[in-house]
Design a protein around this motif. Sequence first.
Motif, PDB file in Angstrom:
ATOM      1  N   ILE A 285      25.664   4.669   2.754  1.00 53.63           N
ATOM      2  CA  ILE A 285      24.956   5.338   1.663  1.00 53.63           C
ATOM      3  C   ILE A 285      24.453   4.316   0.642  1.00 53.63           C
ATOM      4  O   ILE A 285      23.301   4.373   0.198  1.00 53.63           O
TER       5      ILE A 285
ATOM      6  N   ASP B 149      35.853  -8.772  -3.850  1.00 55.86           N
ATOM      7  CA  ASP B 149      36.775  -7.674  -3.571  1.00 55.86           C
ATOM      8  C   ASP B 149      37.133  -6.950  -4.869  1.00 55.86           C
ATOM      9  O   ASP B 149      37.643  -7.577  -5.813  1.00 55.86           O
ATOM     10  N   LEU B 150      36.895  -5.658  -4.915  1.00 57.22           N
ATOM     11  CA  LEU B 150      37.196  -4.883  -6.126  1.00 57.22           C
ATOM     12  C   LEU B 150      38.704  -4.772  -6.388  1.00 57.22           C
ATOM     13  O   LEU B 150      39.114  -4.318  -7.456  1.00 57.22           O
TER      14      LEU B 150
ATOM     15  N   GLU C  55      31.481  -8.414   4.922  1.00 58.40           N
ATOM     16  CA  GLU C  55      30.321  -7.572   5.237  1.00 58.40           C
ATOM     17  C   GLU C  55      28.993  -8.326   5.110  1.00 58.40           C
ATOM     18  O   GLU C  55      27.927  -7.707   5.015  1.00 58.40           O
TER      19      GLU C  55
ATOM     20  N   THR D 268      28.527   7.070   8.800  1.00 60.37           N
ATOM     21  CA  THR D 268      28.616   5.685   8.319  1.00 60.37           C
ATOM     22  C   THR D 268      29.833   5.017   8.953  1.00 60.37           C
ATOM     23  O   THR D 268      30.709   5.687   9.508  1.00 60.37           O
TER      24      THR D 268
ATOM     25  N   GLN E 155      33.609   6.096   8.562  1.00 64.37           N
ATOM     26  CA  GLN E 155      34.257   7.080   9.430  1.00 64.37           C
ATOM     27  C   GLN E 155      34.928   6.422  10.636  1.00 64.37           C
ATOM     28  O   GLN E 155      35.894   6.963  11.159  1.00 64.37           O
TER      29      GLN E 155
ATOM     30  N   TYR F 145      42.366   9.857  -1.006  1.00 63.27           N
ATOM     31  CA  TYR F 145      40.903   9.780  -1.109  1.00 63.27           C
ATOM     32  C   TYR F 145      40.341  10.980  -1.866  1.00 63.27           C
ATOM     33  O   TYR F 145      39.565  10.837  -2.811  1.00 63.27           O
TER      34      TYR F 145
ATOM     35  N   VAL G 106      28.533  12.256   6.318  1.00 64.54           N
ATOM     36  CA  VAL G 106      27.401  11.346   6.534  1.00 64.54           C
ATOM     37  C   VAL G 106      27.855  10.286   7.521  1.00 64.54           C
ATOM     38  O   VAL G 106      28.953   9.719   7.377  1.00 64.54           O
TER      39      VAL G 106
ATOM     40  N   ASN H  19      29.505   3.092  -6.011  1.00 66.52           N
ATOM     41  CA  ASN H  19      29.498   3.716  -4.687  1.00 66.52           C
ATOM     42  C   ASN H  19      30.558   3.166  -3.733  1.00 66.52           C
ATOM     43  O   ASN H  19      30.855   3.803  -2.723  1.00 66.52           O
TER      44      ASN H  19
ATOM     45  N   ASP I 101      25.941  -2.818   0.912  1.00 64.35           N
ATOM     46  CA  ASP I 101      25.682  -3.497   2.190  1.00 64.35           C
ATOM     47  C   ASP I 101      25.458  -2.532   3.337  1.00 64.35           C
ATOM     48  O   ASP I 101      24.784  -2.866   4.310  1.00 64.35           O
ATOM     49  N   SER I 102      26.062  -1.339   3.253  1.00 66.08           N
ATOM     50  CA  SER I 102      26.065  -0.450   4.424  1.00 66.08           C
ATOM     51  C   SER I 102      26.036   1.002   3.985  1.00 66.08           C
ATOM     52  O   SER I 102      26.256   1.319   2.806  1.00 66.08           O
TER      53      SER I 102
HETATM   54  P1  NAD Z   1      30.471   2.339   3.908  1.00 69.69           P
HETATM   55  O1  NAD Z   1      31.676   1.825   4.553  1.00 69.69           O
HETATM   56  O2  NAD Z   1      29.181   1.980   4.509  1.00 69.69           O
HETATM   57  O3  NAD Z   1      30.453   1.950   2.367  1.00 69.69           O
HETATM   58  C1  NAD Z   1      31.621   1.761   1.627  1.00 69.69           C
HETATM   59  C2  NAD Z   1      31.535   0.410   0.957  1.00 69.69           C
HETATM   60  O4  NAD Z   1      32.606   0.298   0.033  1.00 69.69           O
HETATM   61  C3  NAD Z   1      31.680  -0.750   1.899  1.00 69.69           C
HETATM   62  O5  NAD Z   1      30.442  -1.146   2.451  1.00 69.69           O
HETATM   63  C4  NAD Z   1      32.280  -1.826   1.015  1.00 69.69           C
HETATM   64  O6  NAD Z   1      31.289  -2.743   0.597  1.00 69.69           O
HETATM   65  C5  NAD Z   1      32.781  -1.068  -0.204  1.00 69.69           C
HETATM   66  N1  NAD Z   1      34.189  -1.401  -0.412  1.00 69.69           N
HETATM   67  C6  NAD Z   1      35.262  -0.891   0.219  1.00 69.69           C
HETATM   68  N2  NAD Z   1      36.387  -1.526  -0.195  1.00 69.69           N
HETATM   69  C7  NAD Z   1      35.987  -2.463  -1.106  1.00 69.69           C
HETATM   70  C8  NAD Z   1      36.677  -3.425  -1.893  1.00 69.69           C
HETATM   71  N3  NAD Z   1      38.001  -3.587  -1.814  1.00 69.69           N
HETATM   72  N4  NAD Z   1      35.940  -4.231  -2.697  1.00 69.69           N
HETATM   73  C9  NAD Z   1      34.591  -4.098  -2.769  1.00 69.69           C
HETATM   74  N5  NAD Z   1      33.891  -3.195  -2.061  1.00 69.69           N
HETATM   75  C10 NAD Z   1      34.596  -2.382  -1.249  1.00 69.69           C
HETATM   76  O7  NAD Z   1      30.633   3.940   3.886  1.00 69.69           O
HETATM   77  P2  NAD Z   1      29.835   5.084   3.107  1.00 69.69           P
HETATM   78  O8  NAD Z   1      30.215   6.325   3.798  1.00 69.69           O
HETATM   79  O9  NAD Z   1      28.431   4.749   2.907  1.00 69.69           O
HETATM   80  O10 NAD Z   1      30.571   5.117   1.705  1.00 69.69           O
HETATM   81  C11 NAD Z   1      29.905   4.991   0.459  1.00 69.69           C
HETATM   82  C12 NAD Z   1      30.482   5.986  -0.522  1.00 69.69           C
HETATM   83  O11 NAD Z   1      30.170   7.300  -0.077  1.00 69.69           O
HETATM   84  C13 NAD Z   1      31.999   5.935  -0.686  1.00 69.69           C
HETATM   85  O12 NAD Z   1      32.336   6.077  -2.042  1.00 69.69           O
HETATM   86  C14 NAD Z   1      32.453   7.145   0.092  1.00 69.69           C
HETATM   87  O13 NAD Z   1      33.667   7.639  -0.391  1.00 69.69           O
HETATM   88  C15 NAD Z   1      31.314   8.098  -0.189  1.00 69.69           C
HETATM   89  N6  NAD Z   1      31.203   9.238   0.709  1.00 69.69           N
HETATM   90  C16 NAD Z   1      30.956   9.071   2.031  1.00 69.69           C
HETATM   91  C17 NAD Z   1      30.854  10.172   2.840  1.00 69.69           C
HETATM   92  C18 NAD Z   1      30.593  10.053   4.302  1.00 69.69           C
HETATM   93  O14 NAD Z   1      30.699  11.053   5.019  1.00 69.69           O
HETATM   94  N7  NAD Z   1      30.230   8.902   4.816  1.00 69.69           N
HETATM   95  C19 NAD Z   1      30.995  11.455   2.307  1.00 69.69           C
HETATM   96  C20 NAD Z   1      31.246  11.596   0.954  1.00 69.69           C
HETATM   97  C21 NAD Z   1      31.338  10.478   0.153  1.00 69.69           C
END
Ligand code: NAD
Length: 305
Positions: A72, A119-120, A95, A245, A248, A210, A243, A146, A69-70
Amino acid sequence: MTQHEQNTPDGQLSPDNPATRHPKVSPPEQHQSEPGLDVKTDPVPDIGLDSYVGTGRLQGAKALVTGGDSGIGAAVAVAFAREGADVAIAYLPAEEEDAQRVVKAIEEAGQKAVALPGDLMDADYRTSVVDDAAQQLGGLTILVNNAGKQVVSESLEELTDEQVAATFQINILSMFTLSRAALRHMGPGSTIINTTSIQAYSPSPTLLDYASTKAAINNFTKGLAQQVAEKGIRVNAVAPGPVWTVLQVSSGQPKEKLPKFGHDAPIGRAGQPVEMAPAYVFLASPESSFVIGETLNANGGDPTP
Ligand code: NAD
Ligand code: MG
């Protein structure tokens, strides 16, 4: 001049220079409760809606992207659709607004979109979401694990066992369940791509739970990759650095750190979600046939093992 342009070193965006191809964000201090919405994040993360151009590299593919949804995951879902894939996205019910934006982009790319809110943390959802995706897409050839939870905690004293369990369930334990289910649908040429992080190698002291899940994801990726390679199924990972998003701003960082988020990466800025998408497209497409059990780092230049 927009706020974005002011933030770039020379005041201009330049597509040929990776340092200034995207704006250097200096986000204001802000907070949303978990999981937060991209559309309410300032500035709104760039998921490629106006920029990602596909070249037909995933024609006929059928993909499920968790957290699609959002951030990455959304950038990956949009890119996959523009490369010719039908795409299902899994996300939390809260979301829906972000998810609908991605569904619309997938459909505008001329592909089938499937929305699977849930919800996971819920065992029923975890065990059914992959089958539901495969059923509605008419098969499954790509799984992108992801979805992720990242909540800062100043000390181990403050970090509750409940938070540790939830972080592990969402970030890594779910990968076992979802990958097992996906493999039942997959044949030769299919791929699984897991999102890990620079945190796997350089853990922040405030992200103990994490960061340990992200190290586990790298290890899981390399082990499972060997198990299924002979079947013609490839498993790889992408390790993003900082990244921009909503993760953060929904307790993923201390608020006061947001204005300088990503500034100390060698490239001098945080990445945008759209900059992660090509790594996933590469690993999903047949052209990466000999790339197996690999973690592709997309982090703006920080050295990795
Ligand atoms: P994001 O918040 O946009 O995406 C995370 C998504 O995880 C949420 O949109 C949500 O749909 C899902 N999620 C969280 N809890 C959940 C649950 N209980 N049930 C179902 N879905 C759930 O943020 P993002 O930064 O795009 O994160 C995506 C991935 O990238 C994550 O695994 C994150 O750890 C990883 N990541 C992000 C960064 C960064 O700097 N943003 C860096 C390294 C890794
Ligand atoms: Mg989200």
